[in-house]
Design a protein around this motif. Structure first.
Motif, PDB file in Angstrom:
ATOM      1  N   VAL A 167      -5.254  -6.017   1.093  1.00 51.47           N
ATOM      2  CA  VAL A 167      -4.176  -5.967   0.104  1.00 51.47           C
ATOM      3  C   VAL A 167      -4.129  -4.792  -0.657  1.00 51.47           C
ATOM      4  CG1 VAL A 167      -4.529  -8.432   0.047  1.00 51.47           C
ATOM      5  CG2 VAL A 167      -5.694  -7.003  -1.594  1.00 51.47           C
ATOM      6  N   PRO A 168      -2.943  -4.286  -0.984  1.00 54.58           N
ATOM      7  CA  PRO A 168      -2.753  -3.045  -1.501  1.00 54.58           C
ATOM      8  C   PRO A 168      -2.621  -3.240  -3.190  1.00 54.58           C
ATOM      9  CG  PRO A 168      -0.477  -4.016  -1.017  1.00 54.58           C
ATOM     10  CD  PRO A 168      -1.553  -5.003  -0.351  1.00 54.58           C
ATOM     11  N   TRP A 169      -2.770  -4.236  -3.789  1.00 55.57           N
ATOM     12  CA  TRP A 169      -2.646  -4.286  -5.142  1.00 55.57           C
ATOM     13  C   TRP A 169      -3.950  -4.335  -5.776  1.00 55.57           C
ATOM     14  CZ3 TRP A 169      -0.416  -8.166  -2.170  1.00 55.57           C
ATOM     15  CH2 TRP A 169      -1.380  -9.302  -1.695  1.00 55.57           C
ATOM     16  N   GLY A 170      -5.169  -4.180  -5.175  1.00 60.06           N
ATOM     17  CA  GLY A 170      -6.323  -3.979  -5.855  1.00 60.06           C
ATOM     18  C   GLY A 170      -7.184  -2.564  -6.290  1.00 60.06           C
ATOM     19  N   TYR A 171      -8.378  -2.387  -6.073  1.00 61.62           N
ATOM     20  CA  TYR A 171      -8.917  -1.456  -6.787  1.00 61.62           C
ATOM     21  C   TYR A 171      -9.251  -0.068  -5.950  1.00 61.62           C
ATOM     22  CZ  TYR A 171      -9.325  -5.235  -9.914  1.00 61.62           C
ATOM     23  OH  TYR A 171      -8.972  -6.489 -10.968  1.00 61.62           O
ATOM     24  N   HIS A 172      -9.120  -0.213  -4.519  1.00 61.84           N
ATOM     25  CA  HIS A 172      -9.257   0.770  -3.543  1.00 61.84           C
ATOM     26  C   HIS A 172      -7.864   1.188  -2.993  1.00 61.84           C
ATOM     27  CE1 HIS A 172     -13.935   0.511  -3.047  1.00 61.84           C
ATOM     28  NE2 HIS A 172     -13.454   0.649  -4.469  1.00 61.84           N
ATOM     29  N   PRO A 173      -7.727   2.592  -2.789  1.00 62.76           N
ATOM     30  CA  PRO A 173      -6.630   2.935  -1.856  1.00 62.76           C
ATOM     31  C   PRO A 173      -6.623   2.114  -0.576  1.00 62.76           C
ATOM     32  CG  PRO A 173      -7.490   4.638  -2.937  1.00 62.76           C
ATOM     33  CD  PRO A 173      -8.518   3.613  -3.003  1.00 62.76           C
ATOM     34  N   VAL A 174      -5.269   1.179  -0.387  1.00 66.10           N
ATOM     35  CA  VAL A 174      -5.306   0.551   1.016  1.00 66.10           C
ATOM     36  C   VAL A 174      -5.369   1.367   2.165  1.00 66.10           C
ATOM     37  CG1 VAL A 174      -2.976   0.388   1.045  1.00 66.10           C
ATOM     38  CG2 VAL A 174      -4.293  -1.501   1.766  1.00 66.10           C
ATOM     39  N   ASP A 175      -5.022   2.688   2.037  1.00 60.34           N
ATOM     40  CA  ASP A 175      -4.851   3.505   3.230  1.00 60.34           C
ATOM     41  C   ASP A 175      -6.118   3.985   3.643  1.00 60.34           C
ATOM     42  OD1 ASP A 175      -5.002   5.359   1.209  1.00 60.34           O
ATOM     43  OD2 ASP A 175      -3.421   6.629   1.772  1.00 60.34           O
ATOM     44  N   GLN A 176      -7.365   3.871   2.757  1.00 61.82           N
ATOM     45  CA  GLN A 176      -8.599   4.230   3.064  1.00 61.82           C
ATOM     46  C   GLN A 176      -9.581   3.133   3.503  1.00 61.82           C
ATOM     47  OE1 GLN A 176     -10.096   6.570  -0.350  1.00 61.82           O
ATOM     48  NE2 GLN A 176      -8.051   7.458  -0.633  1.00 61.82           N
ATOM     49  N   LEU A 177      -8.904   1.857   3.782  1.00 60.82           N
ATOM     50  CA  LEU A 177      -9.839   0.694   3.846  1.00 60.82           C
ATOM     51  C   LEU A 177     -10.033   0.436   5.495  1.00 60.82           C
ATOM     52  CD1 LEU A 177      -8.470  -1.702   1.372  1.00 60.82           C
ATOM     53  CD2 LEU A 177     -10.209  -0.108   1.010  1.00 60.82           C
ATOM     54  N   ASN A 178      -9.209   0.993   6.312  1.00 57.52           N
ATOM     55  CA  ASN A 178      -9.400   0.794   7.703  1.00 57.52           C
ATOM     56  C   ASN A 178      -9.504  -0.876   8.144  1.00 57.52           C
ATOM     57  OD1 ASN A 178      -9.892   1.866  10.186  1.00 57.52           O
ATOM     58  ND2 ASN A 178     -12.244   1.596  10.122  1.00 57.52           N
ATOM     59  N   ALA A 179      -8.676  -1.469   7.677  1.00 60.20           N
ATOM     60  CA  ALA A 179      -8.416  -2.987   8.026  1.00 60.20           C
ATOM     61  C   ALA A 179      -7.699  -3.119   9.188  1.00 60.20           C
ATOM     62  CB  ALA A 179      -7.981  -3.533   6.718  1.00 60.20           C
ATOM     63  N   HIS A 180      -7.944  -4.341   9.780  1.00 62.51           N
ATOM     64  CA  HIS A 180      -7.153  -4.500  11.112  1.00 62.51           C
ATOM     65  C   HIS A 180      -5.755  -4.802  10.713  1.00 62.51           C
ATOM     66  CE1 HIS A 180     -11.255  -6.142  12.450  1.00 62.51           C
ATOM     67  NE2 HIS A 180     -10.808  -5.228  13.439  1.00 62.51           N
ATOM     68  N   HIS A 181      -5.362  -5.290   9.689  1.00 60.60           N
ATOM     69  CA  HIS A 181      -3.926  -5.555   8.978  1.00 60.60           C
ATOM     70  C   HIS A 181      -4.144  -5.352   7.795  1.00 60.60           C
ATOM     71  CE1 HIS A 181      -3.253  -7.600  12.846  1.00 60.60           C
ATOM     72  NE2 HIS A 181      -4.684  -8.320  12.965  1.00 60.60           N
ATOM     73  N   THR A 182      -2.992  -5.128   7.027  1.00 54.36           N
ATOM     74  CA  THR A 182      -2.560  -5.134   5.678  1.00 54.36           C
ATOM     75  C   THR A 182      -1.285  -5.896   5.501  1.00 54.36           C
ATOM     76  OG1 THR A 182      -3.199  -2.671   5.510  1.00 54.36           O
ATOM     77  CG2 THR A 182      -1.966  -3.676   3.918  1.00 54.36           C
TER      78      THR A 182
END
Length: 222
Positions: A190-205
């Motif tokens: 999710v993009p509203w939290g505490y780490h930049p979402v583009d750095q998370l390497n999740a399967h989905h956003t």
């Protein structure tokens, strides 16, 4: 393990609840209590998700073990005091959280759970303040190695009897997503939290909780 059940695991801080004010305030007080310069807000938010002892070691690498222990206790005490009487305002839910949880909870094969770096006491307090009775498995930092170790997810899957391919982990930090990868489950950022979402390497956003139910349907139809 059941082939029918699906397990949806959520991080808490930064994913379901916006607790950054409570976390930074307690951290400032803990450092001030030891006569130390407090970390920056960005530094504090960067460690959200770690177990408290590891988080404090990251924020005070030059402090001796006794001082780090005192910082941990100071944080716990400050956080607990700030929570008393604050109710839902202490850690408010992000928009759409209740509606999303209600909709998922209504799906017979979906089991909902939490995997959080919070203490058990802190987790129970948030669940009670928001009346979040939908979680059938609740994993906290008191009973597991710190994220990103996969112990929380492994235990949740054992408790519910759900296989890794039928489990998702939803979070806002690298610790959440790396934990999910380590456990062999599908990860959703999710993009509203505490780490930049583009750095998370999740399967989905997802961009909002309204997107979650359709995404889960696509994942488990694949």
């Amino acid at each position: 393990m059941s082939a029918d059940l699906r397990l949806v695991l959520f991080d808490m801080d930064g994913t379901l609840v916006d607790s950054q004010g409570a976390i930074t305030g307690a951290m400032y007080e803990a450092f001030a209590g030891q006569g130390l310069e407090p970390p920056s807000r960005d530094a504090i938010l960067s460690i959200v998700g770690l177990s408290l002892d590891l988080a404090m070691a990251e924020l005070s690498p030059g402090a001796d073990p006794a001082t780090q222990s005192a910082l941990v206790e100071g944080y716990k005490n400050s956080y607990m005091v700030s929570r008393q009487g604050a109710g839902k305002a202490h850690s408010p839910l992000y928009p759409g959280t209740l509606e999303m949880l209600s909709a998922l909870h209504a799906v017979p094969e979906y089991l909902l759970g939490v995997a959080t770096g919070k203490s058990q006491r802190g987790l129970d307090a948030v669940i009670a303040s928001h009346d979040l009775t939908c979680f059938v498995t609740r994993q906290s930092a008191d009973h597991h190695p710190s994220k990103p170790h996969p112990s929380m997810i492994h235990t949740a899957m054992v408790e519910t009897g759900v296989a890794p391919e039928h489990t998702v982990m939803i979070g806002d930090t690298s610790y959440d997503i790396d934990m999910g990868h380590a456990a062999g489950v599908t990860t959703i950022a999710v993009p509203w939290g505490y780490h930049p979402v583009d750095q998370l390497n999740a399967h989905h956003t997802i961009n909002s909780f309204a997107d979650l139910a359709p995404l889960l349907q696509r994942i488990w139809k694949a």
